[in-house]
Design a protein around this motif. Structure first.
Motif, short mmCIF file in Angstrom:
data_model
loop_
_atom_site.label_atom_id
_atom_site.label_comp_id
_atom_site.label_asym_id
_atom_site.label_seq_id
_atom_site.Cartn_x
_atom_site.Cartn_y
_atom_site.Cartn_z
N GLY A 131 -10.48 -4.49 10.71
CA GLY A 131 -10.48 -4.42 9.25
C GLY A 131 -10.31 -2.99 8.74
O GLY A 131 -9.64 -2.75 7.74
N MET A 132 -10.91 -2.02 9.47
CA MET A 132 -10.73 -0.62 9.07
C MET A 132 -9.26 -0.23 9.16
O MET A 132 -8.72 0.45 8.28
N GLY A 133 -8.62 -0.65 10.25
CA GLY A 133 -7.19 -0.34 10.42
C GLY A 133 -6.36 -0.95 9.30
O GLY A 133 -5.50 -0.28 8.70
N ARG A 134 -6.64 -2.23 8.99
CA ARG A 134 -5.89 -2.89 7.91
C ARG A 134 -6.07 -2.16 6.59
O ARG A 134 -5.12 -1.92 5.85
N LEU A 135 -7.33 -1.78 6.29
CA LEU A 135 -7.60 -1.12 5.01
C LEU A 135 -6.93 0.25 4.94
O LEU A 135 -6.43 0.64 3.88
N MET A 136 -6.94 0.98 6.05
CA MET A 136 -6.26 2.28 6.06
C MET A 136 -4.79 2.11 5.69
O MET A 136 -4.24 2.83 4.85
N ALA A 137 -4.15 1.13 6.35
CA ALA A 137 -2.72 0.90 6.08
C ALA A 137 -2.51 0.49 4.62
O ALA A 137 -1.59 0.96 3.96
N ARG A 138 -3.41 -0.39 4.12
CA ARG A 138 -3.24 -0.87 2.75
C ARG A 138 -3.39 0.27 1.75
O ARG A 138 -2.61 0.40 0.81
N LEU A 139 -4.39 1.13 1.95
CA LEU A 139 -4.58 2.27 1.05
C LEU A 139 -3.36 3.18 1.06
O LEU A 139 -2.90 3.65 0.01
N LEU A 140 -2.81 3.42 2.25
CA LEU A 140 -1.65 4.31 2.33
C LEU A 140 -0.45 3.68 1.63
O LEU A 140 0.23 4.35 0.83
N LEU A 141 -0.20 2.40 1.88
CA LEU A 141 0.95 1.75 1.24
C LEU A 141 0.80 1.78 -0.28
O LEU A 141 1.77 2.01 -1.00
N ARG A 142 -0.43 1.59 -0.76
CA ARG A 142 -0.62 1.64 -2.21
C ARG A 142 -0.40 3.03 -2.76
O ARG A 142 0.16 3.21 -3.84
N SER A 143 -0.83 4.05 -2.01
CA SER A 143 -0.63 5.41 -2.53
C SER A 143 0.86 5.79 -2.50
O SER A 143 1.31 6.61 -3.28
N LEU A 144 1.64 5.14 -1.60
CA LEU A 144 3.08 5.42 -1.58
C LEU A 144 3.80 4.77 -2.76
O LEU A 144 4.85 5.23 -3.18
N GLU A 145 3.21 3.69 -3.27
CA GLU A 145 3.84 3.00 -4.40
C GLU A 145 3.50 3.65 -5.73
O GLU A 145 3.98 3.23 -6.77
N GLU A 146 2.63 4.65 -5.67
CA GLU A 146 2.11 5.25 -6.88
C GLU A 146 3.23 5.79 -7.77
O GLU A 146 4.09 6.53 -7.31
N PRO A 147 3.24 5.43 -9.03
CA PRO A 147 4.27 5.97 -9.93
C PRO A 147 4.05 7.46 -10.18
O PRO A 147 2.93 7.96 -10.05
N ASP A 148 5.13 8.15 -10.55
CA ASP A 148 5.02 9.59 -10.76
C ASP A 148 4.13 9.94 -11.96
O ASP A 148 3.47 10.97 -11.96
N ASP A 149 4.17 9.07 -12.98
CA ASP A 149 3.37 9.35 -14.17
C ASP A 149 1.89 9.11 -13.87
O ASP A 149 1.48 7.97 -13.62
N PRO A 150 1.08 10.17 -13.91
CA PRO A 150 -0.33 10.02 -13.53
C PRO A 150 -1.05 8.97 -14.37
O PRO A 150 -1.98 8.32 -13.90
N ALA A 151 -0.59 8.77 -15.63
CA ALA A 151 -1.27 7.81 -16.51
C ALA A 151 -1.15 6.38 -15.98
O ALA A 151 -1.95 5.52 -16.28
N GLU A 152 -0.08 6.13 -15.17
CA GLU A 152 0.16 4.78 -14.67
C GLU A 152 -0.46 4.53 -13.30
O GLU A 152 -0.34 3.45 -12.74
N ARG A 153 -1.05 5.58 -12.72
CA ARG A 153 -1.51 5.43 -11.34
C ARG A 153 -2.72 4.52 -11.21
O ARG A 153 -3.63 4.54 -12.04
N LEU A 154 -2.73 3.74 -10.16
CA LEU A 154 -3.89 2.91 -9.85
C LEU A 154 -5.00 3.80 -9.34
O LEU A 154 -4.74 4.78 -8.64
#
Lengths: 348, 348
Positions: free
Chosen positions: A308-331
């Motif tokens: 589960g730790m491995g899965r979560l690490m990957a998920r966090l990274l994939l989400r941070s890669l999808e992050e939009p450039d505009d900081p106001a829109e970031r998750l």
């Protein structure tokens, strides 16, 4: 609010000025350091670290594009990576999660500390979109490398470097090592054990320090002779157990910082004619089935959800890669601590 | 002489014409296939295979440049890669040799057959200079992928695909599996054993077939009921041994295709009350110390130089990468078969 970060962020020009080099040289170093004299590389890196420079997202994207691949680095020699089932599980979680998003896990093998420069060059070379780093030691240069090249990174385990402590943008996934250790030691106390020893992990790793802290939380006045440093391997567990029995022949329990450590300790206890759990109760940490269920007797241990730790690490990274450039829109992304729980078998 | 290869080599234009697509589309498919409709990708791949098209070196270099990195693919799920010490040793040999030439080993993890397309895209994406492929099965698409993208490749184990058989440019490093198996079986015959069984590896792998052939070289009239297919794992060895004992309770020896297979067989023999070696003699294959020296009794086995195979694979690949463009200046590179030898311990 989000304008302030843009204003306060140090520029590449500031790095170049501080290092006394041209902007072009500073840029080459920041993007991998090839073709630049070692002395200049060092000066630029020092300036980067001192200023806390982070390449901006747009610049980084130009260099790395999207590769649909993620670099994975385990800061241990291959001989350990391939003999400790902990890493296999961790990687399985990472692989499954990345596969579900059609991203290729790229394991960068290291054998010795001298390999990190080469790993850093590969990461900086635009071959992967982000990095997952785990089993870091205090002196590992990898966090500084990924920060310098502005590579999105998620850590397995809370990073311990002093310079990372105040960095709230830093993402990691960790187990509740301290809480798990407390539960293990309380269980031994509850069994009526009075001379409880601890075989720690390598103390240049945060997880080891956290487990030792948990041990001390419960046994505030623990005899320091009852604490020995191990290295998470069966051989280290054997050596530590022999030392503990020589020092404190009256010990009646051992909390080992990993299941492999406990397996080595069990072997030495058997050789020395101590019955487990009658004479000495033993508790491990990890609950990797390939070890904990096969020891004689089977191991009482602290379970962490390694896959589960491995899965979560990957998920966090994939989400941070999808992050939009505009900081106001970031998750909002934040680090995660996963609870542990004690699994009781025959050894305690 | 060396002009002829240049003339006879099929061109990308020929591939495009045969597939009925534009040169640009054919080029995109050859270089990774992204952004092209699946139906067209299939047609171009078919044309590539039929014509035996290989991208020329100069074109490939434009795409891949020099990354000082080598892709390593083990055609097995991570759960096997990380539990069989064979792979750890093989990778150690590869890592050491690449490190000595400052080249980064990049392990591309796969979990299932569906992952190969993604691995192929990564290899084609210009992130590595060449590929080391091992533990291939008959239906693995990797050899066709590396051939299509013109990537220098060295195989661990002789490739078994029908279409690769006549390709003398194909480089591999293998053990003398057939000779090693013969020696193992002759040893059992020399001990006076008369009902010798064989637990084979997966028969879609050339190494398994070669070991079975070696077994049959010595026992030309072997009772077919004495041969069962395993899968190189301890669990597979257990299942095969149980089946053999049910079929042929009078067997007096077992030649297992790997040490892990033998370890499973030993467990079942013990459970069924057969003494080793008195009732049943057992011989393994590999001689990985983590297994062969720790079984009870310690295992007589065929030693292969696993780390040496890894080193040689890396060395062959690095040499083929240094190859000058002028064929007249090229070093003769050829595949290597490494001898094996029988190591006698207590099990036979």
């Amino acid at each position: 609010m989000h304008d302030r970060t843009a204003v306060s962020r140090p520029t590449l020009e500031a790095v170049a000025a501080r290092a006394g080099v041209s902007r072009a040289t500073a840029s080459r170093v920041v993007n991998g350091g090839q073709g630049v004299r070692t002395a200049l590389v060092e000066r630029v890196r020092k300036a980067v670290d001192e200023l806390g420079y982070v390449p901006n997202r747009a610049a980084r994207t130009l260099v790395t594009r999207r590769n649909d691949a993620v670099g994975v680095v385990i800061a241990e020699p291959g001989s350990r990576v391939f003999s400790d089932p902990f890493f296999a599980r961790h990687l399985r979680g990472i692989s499954k999660e990345l596969a579900a998003h059609d991203s290729q896990p790229v394991l960068l093998l290291v054998e010795e500390a001298g390999d990190y420069d080469r790993v850093g060059r590969y990461l900086a070379g635009g071959h992967v979109d982000g990095a997952l780093l785990f089993s870091l030691h205090d002196d590992d240069p990898l966090p500084a490398i990924t920060r310098r090249i502005g590579m999105p990174t998620v850590y397995g385990g809370r990073p311990g470097r002093a310079d990372a402590a105040g960095d709230r943008s830093l993402l990691y996934v960790d187990s509740d090592n301290r809480g798990g250790a407390r539960e293990a030691v309380r269980h031994l106390v509850g069994l009526g054990r009075r001379r409880i020893a601890h075989i720690a992990g390598p103390l240049d790793q945060v997880a080891s320090v956290d487990r030792l802290d948990g041990f001390r939380d419960v046994l505030i006045d623990a005899d320091p002779r009852l604490i020995v440093e191990g290295d998470f391997t069966p051989g280290g567990g054997e050596r530590a157990m022999a030392e503990l029995l020589d020092r404190c022949p009256d010990l009646d329990a051992v909390f080992a910082a990993s299941d492999l450590t406990a397996s080595g300790a069990l072997r030495v206890l058997r050789e020395r004619g101590r019955r487990v759990p009658e004479d000495v109760a033993v508790v491990g940490f990890d609950d990797v089935a390939e070890v904990a269920e096969l020891t004689d007797p089977p191991l009482t241990t602290v379970r962490q959800d390694i896959e589960g730790m491995g899965r979560l690490m990957a998920r966090l990274l994939l989400r941070s890669l999808e992050e939009p450039d505009d900081p106001a829109e970031r998750l909002p992304l934040s680090s995660v601590i996963i609870p542990t729980r004690l699994v009781c078998r025959a050894s305690a």
